[in-house]
Design an enzyme around this catalytic site. Structure first.
Site, PDB file in Angstrom:
ATOM      1  N   ASP A 211      49.910  55.537  67.090  1.00  0.00           N
ATOM      2  CA  ASP A 211      50.654  55.693  65.810  1.00  0.00           C
ATOM      3  C   ASP A 211      49.640  54.833  65.025  1.00  0.00           C
ATOM      4  O   ASP A 211      49.403  53.820  65.242  1.00  0.00           O
ATOM      5  CB  ASP A 211      52.038  55.186  66.045  1.00  0.00           C
ATOM      6  CG  ASP A 211      52.886  55.258  64.598  1.00  0.00           C
ATOM      7  OD1 ASP A 211      53.167  56.501  64.410  1.00  0.00           O
ATOM      8  OD2 ASP A 211      53.262  54.312  64.074  1.00  0.00           O
ATOM      9  N   GLU A 275      46.385  58.618  65.321  1.00  0.00           N
ATOM     10  CA  GLU A 275      46.833  59.156  64.200  1.00  0.00           C
ATOM     11  C   GLU A 275      46.257  58.285  63.073  1.00  0.00           C
ATOM     12  O   GLU A 275      46.655  57.240  62.974  1.00  0.00           O
ATOM     13  CB  GLU A 275      48.279  59.106  64.125  1.00  0.00           C
ATOM     14  CG  GLU A 275      48.955  59.683  62.625  1.00  0.00           C
ATOM     15  CD  GLU A 275      49.894  58.844  62.223  1.00  0.00           C
ATOM     16  OE1 GLU A 275      51.102  59.607  61.453  1.00  0.00           O
ATOM     17  OE2 GLU A 275      50.518  57.644  62.705  1.00  0.00           O
TER      18      GLU A 275
HETATM   19  C1  NOJ Z   1      53.857  57.797  61.917  1.00  0.00           C
HETATM   20  C2  NOJ Z   1      54.892  58.469  62.610  1.00  0.00           C
HETATM   21  O1  NOJ Z   1      54.359  59.877  62.900  1.00  0.00           O
HETATM   22  C3  NOJ Z   1      56.045  58.279  61.638  1.00  0.00           C
HETATM   23  O2  NOJ Z   1      57.094  59.212  62.179  1.00  0.00           O
HETATM   24  C4  NOJ Z   1      56.300  56.834  61.448  1.00  0.00           C
HETATM   25  O3  NOJ Z   1      57.324  57.004  60.533  1.00  0.00           O
HETATM   26  C5  NOJ Z   1      55.157  56.316  61.044  1.00  0.00           C
HETATM   27  N1  NOJ Z   1      53.765  56.412  61.702  1.00  0.00           N
HETATM   28  C6  NOJ Z   1      55.494  54.610  61.194  1.00  0.00           C
HETATM   29  O4  NOJ Z   1      55.701  54.413  62.607  1.00  0.00           O
END
Ligand code: NOJ
Length: 554
Positions: A211, A275
């Site tokens: 993440d 991500e």
């Molecule tokens: C990316 C995640 O996909 C999202 O759902 C989340 O709110 C943020 N990161 C913070 O962790």
């Protein structure tokens, strides 16, 4: 480059061209009837995923959490939320997936914990300057009484990225105030995440989704650098030299090189996907073989329905991945964006936040067009070299639930933006499994977000075995993709200058071809045996908004 681990098994590269299905656990299947999806629910539906034909299942966080951000606010990285099950349930889920020939990928959330994490509680109970506070980012405020935040940094969810604690200091949170950011200059933090990677790898997890990978390391030297209070989502152009104080700094790659060393101690090595919302050329740095291996490419999901723009993004992603030695990745939907069946139902350039605020009524979506294009886009994506990431429910052609009533909304974005944005709940509505019954087979006790009546006809049961249904299209596509899969090269077949503006015709090394008509008139089908089409083909022609797969001689 890292040194390969000895005795690697043959499937060390399983992830390079895998189809990975994202499960949002609270919305997938509810085994205990409390209205919230859970791990036994996931396990019970694994045969459905095997039949769908996916290679791996990625689960969004199922760790203990107060759900301030749908589980991305983690209290304990090495446990299961009691509402979702136990560690034994996680073990059973992993074992069952393996039995059925599927890999399991879990989410790791290293930028921030929740404010209920033991370390954050300890930090609050400890004085300024203490080692406990150093695991997070605490600072004194500005102004004579320290009552102004330490910098003008904004939270993704709206408002300042700083919250003040009773002793007067402030802590940093790039997301909700319940999500304090870790200090990645702190060695204990680094070690702890390595322990988390080992914990889940030891339990048999095959890979990790990382993440906000681009935010971990920050320039926290004093004085903190203001950046003009720009909302992070508005930073479309981050500097390409890693000089932004918060995002995409070069030091972050040291962290992932350490992670890779740990992941490579397993056989097969554990996979990882970043991500990282950064430009293509910088994104693939996270995917280098001595780092994570893959990084999500979100470019397709922000493109309008345009052959030229899809082609540009596909070329850019493939060449950048090749330079980095990574495999490409493709995404059309996930738990953070409006589902693609709805995006393609709207005129290009629609402000999706405004559309959601209008409960999906203005502009009025053309649902048939949306589904046609969504199916065509999916077949195109599945023909591309690299990994395809599917989001639960897209195989049913689910639309965004845009008219969730205000009182049902759970996403922190709703409150944090002062009701200016509804947020992401519309793509997180629990899945319909059956035509009828309590919450359409999601569970026996209702669903934590209300499902629309239209979900019954879209349920897995209603589409199972029905020729031409979206579910059967996905099943056929995934089965064929396995048979036709080729090396990671792609060749464009030039359709001539006129057709080029509305046709994408590609061919893979096995002679597997895919043609998509983005235009508004039918075109003659190119030569080849038709294997699958995203919609009906009429009179030897490929209608608008349709993709066909062909077998041709290479
Ligand atoms: C990316 C995640 O996909 C999202 O759902 C989340 O709110 C943020 N990161 C913070 O962790």
């Amino acid at each position: 480059m890292n040194t390969p681990a000895p005795n690697r098994t043959a499937d060390a590269d399983w992830w390079r061209q895998a189809v990975v299905y994202q499960v949002y656990p609270r919305s997938f299947a509810d085994a205990n009837g409390d209205g919230l999806g859970d791990l036994p629910g996931v396990t019970s539906r694994l045969p459905y995923l095997q039949q769908l034909g996916v290679d791996a299942v990625w689960l969004s966080p199922f760790y203990p959490s107060a759900l301030a951000d749908g589980g991305y606010d983690v209290d304990d990285y090495r446990d299961v939320d009691p509402r979702l099950g136990t560690l034994a349930d996680a073990d059973a889920m992993i074992a069952r997936a393996h039995e059925l020939g599927m890999k399991v990928v879990v989410d790791v959330v290293p930028n921030h914990s929740s404010d209920r994490h033991a370390w954050f509680r300890e930090a609050l109970a400890s004085p300024p300057g203490s080692p406990a506070r150093d695991r997070y980012v605490f600072r004194d405020g500005r102004g004579p009484d320290g009552s102004r935040p330490p910098s003008d940094w904004m939270s993704h969810f709206g408002g300042p990225a700083w919250t003040r604690v009773p002793d007067g200091q402030w802590y940093l949170h790039l997301f909700a105030r319940e999500q304090p950011d870790f200090n990645w200059d702190n060695q204990e933090v680094r070690e702890d995440f390595l322990a988390t990677l080992r914990f889940w790898s030891d339990r048999g997890v095959d890979g990790f989704r990382v993440d906000v990978a681009h935010a971990l390391t920050k320039d926290l030297s004093e004085p903190l650098r203001d950046y003009g209070g720009v909302h992070p989502d508005a930073m479309t152009e981050l500097p390409l030299d890693g000089s932004h104080p918060l995002f995409d700094r070069d030091e972050v790659h040291e962290v992932f090189r350490e992670w890779r060393k740990v992941l490579d101690t397993y056989d097969p090595p554990r996979s990882a996907v970043a991500e990282a919302w950064v430009t293509t050329s910088r994104r693939v740095l996270y995917a280098r073989p001595d780092e994570l291996g893959q990084a999500f490419n979100f470019e397709l999901l922000v493109q309008p329905w345009s052959a030229e723009q899809f082609r540009v993004e596909i070329d850019a992603a493939l060449s950048a991945a090749a330079v980095a030695g990574a495999s490409a990745t493709w995404v059309l939907s996930n738990h953070d964006v409006v589902r693609h069946a709805s995006r393609y139902a709207l005129p290009p350039g629609t402000d999706l936040d405004a559309w959601l605020l209008a409960d999906g009524g203005t502009p009025e979506p053309d649902a048939d067009q949306g589904l046609r294009r969504a199916r065509a886009a999916t077949l195109l994506m599945l023909a591309l070299p690299g990994s395809a990431y599917l989001y639960q429910g897209e195989e049913l052609g689910l639309p965004e639930v845009a008219d969730l009533p205000a009182e049902a909304l759970q996403d922190p974005i709703w409150e944090r933006t002062g009701h200016a944005q509804k947020g992401r709940d519309g793509c997180r509505v629990p899945l319909p499994w059956t035509r009828e019954g309590s919450s359409f087979g999601f569970g026996d006790g209702g669903a934590w977000l209300p499902q629309p009546a239209s979900f019954g006809a879209l349920s897995a049961e209603a589409q199972d075995g029905v020729e031409g249904s979206t579910l059967e299209l996905y099943r056929s596509a995934l089965a064929l993709r396995r048979q036709l899969q080729a090396d990671e090269s792609l060749q464009w077949v030039d359709a001539g200058p006129v057709a080029r503006t509305h046709l994408l015709h590609l061919r893979r090394a096995t002679g597997w071809g895919s043609v998509t008509n983005f235009g508004d008139a039918p075109v003659d089908l190119p030569e080849g045996e038709v294997l699958l089409a995203s919609g009906p083909l009429t009179g030897g022609q490929l209608p608008p908004d349709t993709t066909v797969w062909l077998r041709t001689r290479s």
